[in-house]
Design a protein around this motif. Structure first.
Motif, PDB file in Angstrom:
ATOM      1  N   GLN A  43       0.862  -1.346  -0.093  1.00 42.49           N
ATOM      2  CA  GLN A  43       0.029   0.020   0.057  1.00 42.49           C
ATOM      3  C   GLN A  43       0.866   1.224   0.083  1.00 42.49           C
ATOM      4  O   GLN A  43       1.938   1.381   0.872  1.00 42.49           O
ATOM      5  N   TRP A  44       0.606   2.157  -1.132  1.00 39.49           N
ATOM      6  CA  TRP A  44       1.573   3.429  -1.041  1.00 39.49           C
ATOM      7  C   TRP A  44       0.582   4.434  -0.727  1.00 39.49           C
ATOM      8  O   TRP A  44      -0.311   4.809  -1.239  1.00 39.49           O
ATOM      9  N   ALA A  45       0.982   5.125   0.767  1.00 40.75           N
ATOM     10  CA  ALA A  45       0.182   5.958   1.465  1.00 40.75           C
ATOM     11  C   ALA A  45      -0.816   5.687   2.200  1.00 40.75           C
ATOM     12  O   ALA A  45      -1.777   4.981   1.749  1.00 40.75           O
ATOM     13  N   THR A  46      -0.860   5.959   3.384  1.00 42.88           N
ATOM     14  CA  THR A  46      -1.994   5.571   4.168  1.00 42.88           C
ATOM     15  C   THR A  46      -2.733   6.603   4.692  1.00 42.88           C
ATOM     16  O   THR A  46      -3.135   6.688   6.020  1.00 42.88           O
ATOM     17  N   ASP A  96       4.017  -0.543  12.500  1.00 41.56           N
ATOM     18  CA  ASP A  96       3.328  -1.685  12.163  1.00 41.56           C
ATOM     19  C   ASP A  96       2.187  -1.284  11.228  1.00 41.56           C
ATOM     20  O   ASP A  96       1.387  -0.366  11.573  1.00 41.56           O
ATOM     21  N   VAL A  97       2.016  -1.707  10.135  1.00 43.31           N
ATOM     22  CA  VAL A  97       0.904  -1.125   8.976  1.00 43.31           C
ATOM     23  C   VAL A  97      -0.407  -1.494   9.508  1.00 43.31           C
ATOM     24  O   VAL A  97      -1.542  -0.665   9.232  1.00 43.31           O
ATOM     25  N   GLY A  98      -0.766  -2.569  10.185  1.00 43.35           N
ATOM     26  CA  GLY A  98      -1.916  -2.966  10.579  1.00 43.35           C
ATOM     27  C   GLY A  98      -2.355  -1.706  11.756  1.00 43.35           C
ATOM     28  O   GLY A  98      -3.516  -1.375  11.585  1.00 43.35           O
ATOM     29  N   ALA A 145       5.972  -0.451   8.220  1.00 41.00           N
ATOM     30  CA  ALA A 145       5.966   0.662   7.250  1.00 41.00           C
ATOM     31  C   ALA A 145       7.301   1.192   6.669  1.00 41.00           C
ATOM     32  O   ALA A 145       8.100   1.388   7.718  1.00 41.00           O
ATOM     33  N   VAL A 146       7.474   1.530   5.359  1.00 46.24           N
ATOM     34  CA  VAL A 146       8.742   2.160   5.152  1.00 46.24           C
ATOM     35  C   VAL A 146       8.651   3.566   4.411  1.00 46.24           C
ATOM     36  O   VAL A 146       7.555   3.792   4.126  1.00 46.24           O
ATOM     37  N   ALA A 147       9.749   4.344   4.298  1.00 45.30           N
ATOM     38  CA  ALA A 147       9.613   5.847   4.086  1.00 45.30           C
ATOM     39  C   ALA A 147      10.021   5.889   2.562  1.00 45.30           C
ATOM     40  O   ALA A 147       9.834   7.248   2.191  1.00 45.30           O
ATOM     41  N   THR A 148      10.624   5.071   2.032  1.00 44.51           N
ATOM     42  CA  THR A 148      11.570   5.434   0.729  1.00 44.51           C
ATOM     43  C   THR A 148      10.907   4.530  -0.418  1.00 44.51           C
ATOM     44  O   THR A 148      10.516   3.261  -0.291  1.00 44.51           O
ATOM     45  N   ALA A 193       2.230  -7.048   1.914  1.00 46.46           N
ATOM     46  CA  ALA A 193       3.581  -7.288   1.754  1.00 46.46           C
ATOM     47  C   ALA A 193       4.287  -5.758   2.551  1.00 46.46           C
ATOM     48  O   ALA A 193       5.471  -5.972   2.769  1.00 46.46           O
ATOM     49  N   GLY A 194       3.710  -4.720   2.489  1.00 48.16           N
ATOM     50  CA  GLY A 194       4.367  -3.610   3.249  1.00 48.16           C
ATOM     51  C   GLY A 194       3.451  -2.423   2.558  1.00 48.16           C
ATOM     52  O   GLY A 194       2.174  -2.378   2.310  1.00 48.16           O
ATOM     53  N   ALA A 195       3.928  -1.424   3.400  1.00 47.03           N
ATOM     54  CA  ALA A 195       3.511   0.222   2.904  1.00 47.03           C
ATOM     55  C   ALA A 195       4.419   0.944   2.970  1.00 47.03           C
ATOM     56  O   ALA A 195       5.419   1.092   3.832  1.00 47.03           O
ATOM     57  N   TRP A 196       4.116   2.046   2.052  1.00 45.60           N
ATOM     58  CA  TRP A 196       5.061   3.171   1.984  1.00 45.60           C
ATOM     59  C   TRP A 196       4.282   4.499   2.647  1.00 45.60           C
ATOM     60  O   TRP A 196       2.746   4.507   2.477  1.00 45.60           O
ATOM     61  N   VAL A 197       4.830   5.223   3.504  1.00 52.44           N
ATOM     62  CA  VAL A 197       4.362   6.033   4.241  1.00 52.44           C
ATOM     63  C   VAL A 197       4.881   7.649   4.149  1.00 52.44           C
ATOM     64  O   VAL A 197       6.172   7.525   3.928  1.00 52.44           O
TER      65      VAL A 197
END
Ligand SMILES: NC(=O)c1ccc[n+]([C@@H]2O[C@H](COP(=O)([O-])OP(=O)(O)OC[C@H]3O[C@@H](n4cnc5c(N)ncnc54)[C@H](OP(=O)(O)O)[C@@H]3O)[C@@H](O)[C@H]2O)c1
Length: 358
Positions: free
Chosen positions: A11-14, A47-49, A61-64, A34-38
């Motif tokens: 997921q790109w942007a939350t 945690d993305v959940g 969550a990752v930022a890049t 599998a992941g999320a960009w914030v």
């Protein structure tokens, strides 16, 4: 879809759409989160959940962009505030498919060379979707048009209380509320907004075969006559608190395909050029009308919340936008590489609730 391996989704942007998409992915039998960009630095590493208001799911969550590319996702649901073509191209080039509610519903081939090259390089697919545009403006009118003939006009129109849309950046900067009429009309964002709806109109024009070249835009604004509380704070008297857009494809001066929105900050204290604004007796809704033989009309309820307070907690239109993205993922991942619209993909459907599923 049988017992195939689950498709890995980032997921790109939350924001509102992103959080609902995370919930949708977690509930979808063929998908795995599998992941999320914030965007906000304070969300990175969380945690993305939890970011989606759920229990922890063990995904951080990752930022890049680089960190997202390292995940090696099958598909990215790309839902930031504004689209960045270079970012989308990088995702596609890496081999990830991209499903997004921020554009490319029916893009002009002359403007998508970079993205098509990226799809070819990555063997990947880009699909633009949403609800309005991205569903109600073209997918559902096209579907409805199949049960009628000799079509003379297709209209898709939204009537919504924007006090329920808790996305202040979108409401202020993309939709153009809260400033002066001059600011709203001269904002460069108006182009971005209109671009999406116009391309939906062009899709219906092309598929139904209308002899229409241009899509004209008309805008009316209502200003507050007393202070109005809204997701962007108090809107003062004289500031924009209601907007009506019509994007119309025209033949011989008459509209043949129309996408329209009536976005109002409630139904009180709004003064437009034609007097006070409201939704009329039918209230908030989406309408789709295909004038042909026979003329058919569909009104959708349920995409707007029961109350302003409920909408601010979880807006069904936002949730629905997210689901339209998530539901498309298995079909997009199975599609041939390239930019794929509703005209290219098979019928996209949702999935049974987990407790009722096979
Ligand atoms: N087609 C449709 O029917 C439809 C319907 C609804 C929304 N949309 C579009 O979907 C997108 C997301 O909407 P939303 O309701 O989720 O909005 P939102 O709640 O405001 O979320 C916006 C997201 O973008 C992030 N963001 C803010 N500034 C950014 C920047 N400069 N660069 C990159 N990301 C940034 C925010 O990060 P933080 O969370 O860290 O603040 C947030 O995750 C918008 O573009 C909206 O127009 C389309």
């Amino acid at each position: 879809m049988g017992q195939q391996r689950r498709l890995r989704v980032v997921q790109w942007a939350t924001g509102g759409v992103g959080r609902a998409a995370i919930q949708g992915v977690l509930a979808h039998p063929e998908l795995e989160l599998a992941g999320a960009w914030v965007h906000s630095p304070d969300k990175a590493g969380r945690d993305v959940g939890e970011l989606a208001g759920l229990d922890p799911v063990g995904v951080t969550a990752v930022a890049t962009l680089e960190e997202v590319l390292a995940i090696g996702a099958d598909c990215v649901v790309y839902a930031p505030l504004v689209p960045d073509e270079a970012e989308v191209a990088a995702l596609l080039r890496s081999g990830a498919d991209v499903v997004t509610p921020v554009g490319w519903v029916y893009p002009d081939p002359a403007r998508t060379g970079t993205l098509r090259e990226a799809c070819a390089a990555g063997g990947s697919t880009l699909h633009g979707t949403g609800i309005h545009p991205g569903g109600i403006t073209e997918r559902f009118p096209l579907m409805l048009s199949a049960v009628t003939g000799s079509v003379t006009h297709v209209r898709a129109e939204e009537f919504s209380d924007i006090r329920t849309y808790d996305a202040p950046d979108v409401v202020r900067h993309v939709m153009g509320f809260g400033g002066t009429v001059e600011e709203a009309e001269s904002s460069p964002m108006a182009k971005l907004l209109g671009g999406g709806f116009k391309s939906s109109v062009r899709m219906v024009v092309a598929e139904l075969g209308f002899r229409a070249d241009e899509v004209r835009t008309t805008v009316e604004n209502a200003v507050a006559t007393a202070p109005i509380d809204s997701p962007i704070g108090r809107i003062d008297p004289g500031r924009v608190a209601g907007r009506r857009f019509r994007w119309e494809a025209v033949v011989d001066g008459e509209p043949v395909v129309t996408a329209a929105v009536n976005w109002l900050m409630g139904e009180e204290h709004l003064e437009g050029p034609d007097g006070p604004w409201g939704f009329g007796p039918e209230g908030e809704r989406f309408e789709i009308e295909v004038s042909g033989d026979p003329a058919v009309r569909m009104t959708l309820h349920g995409l707007q919340p029961e109350s302003v307070a409920a909408g601010l907690v979880r807006n069904p239109g936002v949730v629905s936008t997210a689901h339209h993205c998530v539901s498309a993922i298995p079909y997009v991942c199975a599609a041939e590489p390239g930019i794929r619209t509703y005209l290219d993909l098979p019928l996209i459907a949702g999935r049974a609730a987990p407790h009722l599923a096979r």
